[in-house]
Design an enzyme around this catalytic site. Structure first.
Site, PDB file in Angstrom:
ATOM      1  N   TYR A  82       0.845  -1.199   0.000  1.00 49.48           N
ATOM      2  CA  TYR A  82       0.000   0.000   0.000  1.00 49.48           C
ATOM      3  C   TYR A  82       0.876   1.242   0.000  1.00 49.48           C
ATOM      4  O   TYR A  82       2.008   1.220   0.499  1.00 49.48           O
ATOM      5  CB  TYR A  82      -0.940  -0.030   1.215  1.00 49.48           C
ATOM      6  CG  TYR A  82      -1.930   1.105   1.250  1.00 49.48           C
ATOM      7  CD1 TYR A  82      -2.729   1.395   0.144  1.00 49.48           C
ATOM      8  CD2 TYR A  82      -2.075   1.904   2.389  1.00 49.48           C
ATOM      9  CE1 TYR A  82      -3.638   2.437   0.164  1.00 49.48           C
ATOM     10  CE2 TYR A  82      -2.985   2.949   2.424  1.00 49.48           C
ATOM     11  CZ  TYR A  82      -3.753   3.208   1.308  1.00 49.48           C
ATOM     12  OH  TYR A  82      -4.649   4.240   1.340  1.00 49.48           O
TER      13      TYR A  82
ATOM     14  N   TYR B 263      -2.774   4.839   9.678  1.00 49.95           N
ATOM     15  CA  TYR B 263      -2.376   3.552   9.099  1.00 49.95           C
ATOM     16  C   TYR B 263      -1.361   2.869  10.008  1.00 49.95           C
ATOM     17  O   TYR B 263      -1.130   1.680   9.914  1.00 49.95           O
ATOM     18  CB  TYR B 263      -1.838   3.734   7.682  1.00 49.95           C
ATOM     19  CG  TYR B 263      -1.822   2.446   6.895  1.00 49.95           C
ATOM     20  CD1 TYR B 263      -3.005   1.853   6.476  1.00 49.95           C
ATOM     21  CD2 TYR B 263      -0.626   1.816   6.582  1.00 49.95           C
ATOM     22  CE1 TYR B 263      -3.005   0.670   5.757  1.00 49.95           C
ATOM     23  CE2 TYR B 263      -0.610   0.628   5.865  1.00 49.95           C
ATOM     24  CZ  TYR B 263      -1.798   0.064   5.450  1.00 49.95           C
ATOM     25  OH  TYR B 263      -1.794  -1.123   4.750  1.00 49.95           O
TER      26      TYR B 263
END
Length: 278
Positions: free
Chosen positions: A150, A160
């Site tokens: 990602y 995140y």
């Protein structure tokens, strides 16, 4: 419709849980393209998920394994080769989990035991898979190994968390092992940086719906779906990409090259509008 891109090839797919999983979609596409596959996940995930349904649909063998455990991996790869009758031609690593994210520990308040688990599960397991395959000579020449990553490996995305560190390590492993395995066996190793996707794991990321909306507005082509990611992954397993290796390949509708889009700017400007008091 299949194109026989993987006709006669054998593959090993980590991480399918249910029909929301990208690994699940890849397995379906690989079968459609003519491959024979082995599916694997942890014993707990197999019990909780629907992997047997996928195995039945794709005529695949299921072999439980903890990808962080070398003995499990060795057993998996040896039994997997027996099941498909030879070495593998492609491997998908679709594994990721952060206890810190699950426990809502902020990046400035990490539990370091959790961090070690995050790195081991989400990144070091990739190294363990490749190293075990190399020692067992389990991948055919010109084979392909792909891991899912990602854009948070390159850019800071709110909350995140330590998964960003894991994804950065994952991509580094692909480059380092890509050189070694490429020179010795012509095996290519790449990562695909996918759009935020509403998988079972992705659903656990706080604010995933807002993140997906933001990236949809930012991306000229919109977010890439799990099915579209599977299509792209199949091309990397095929002989059409024999000289692509050590790359982090963005599959995100153009998000990774954007600074600000018109759609995102319009939404941003709306946040400054005074509320309607009528």
């Amino acid at each position: 419709m299949g194109y026989n891109l993987l006709k006669g090839k054998r593959g090993l797919i980590f991480g399918a849980l249910n029909d929301k999983s990208i690994a699940w979609k890849v397995a379906e596409k690989a079968h459609e393209e003519g491959a024979e596959i082995v599916l694997t996940n942890t014993p707990v995930s197999i019990r909780l998920g629907d992997l047997d349904k996928l195995a039945e649909k794709t005529n695949a063998t299921v072999i439980p394994a903890d990808a962080t455990n070398i003995d499990d991996l060795q057993n998996l790869i040896e039994k997997g080769m027996e099941a498909v009758g030879g070495k593998f031609d492609f491997i998908l690593h679709s594994i990721g989990m952060s206890p810190n994210v699950r426990k809502k520990r902020g990046y400035d308040d990490l539990n370091y035991d959790f961090l070690q688990k995050t790195l081991d599960i989400s990144a070091v397991s990739f190294h363990k898979v490749i190293q075990t395959c190399k020692k067992l000579d389990a991948i055919n020449e010109w084979g392909s190994v792909v891991a899912l990553t990602y854009v948070a490996a390159q850019r800071t995305l709110f909350e995140y968390n330590d998964m960003a560190d894991a994804k950065a390590m994952l991509e580094s492993i692909a480059r380092s092992f890509g050189y070694i395995y490429g020179r010795s066996k012509h095996i290519r190793i790449n990562t695909i940086s996918q759009s935020p996707t509403l998988t079972t794991a992705g659903s656990g990321v706080k604010g995933i719906d807002k993140l997906m909306d933001f990236s949809e507005r930012m991306s000229p082509l919109g977010n890439a779906t799990a099915d579209e990611c599977a299509d792209y992954t199949i091309t990397l397993f095929s002989d059409l990409t024999k000289k692509v290796t050590m790359q982090n390949l963005y599959h995100d509708g153009g998000f990774s090259s954007m600074g600000m889009s018109k759609q995102a700017m319009i939404q941003y400007e709306k946040s400054f509008e005074e509320p309607d008091c009528d």
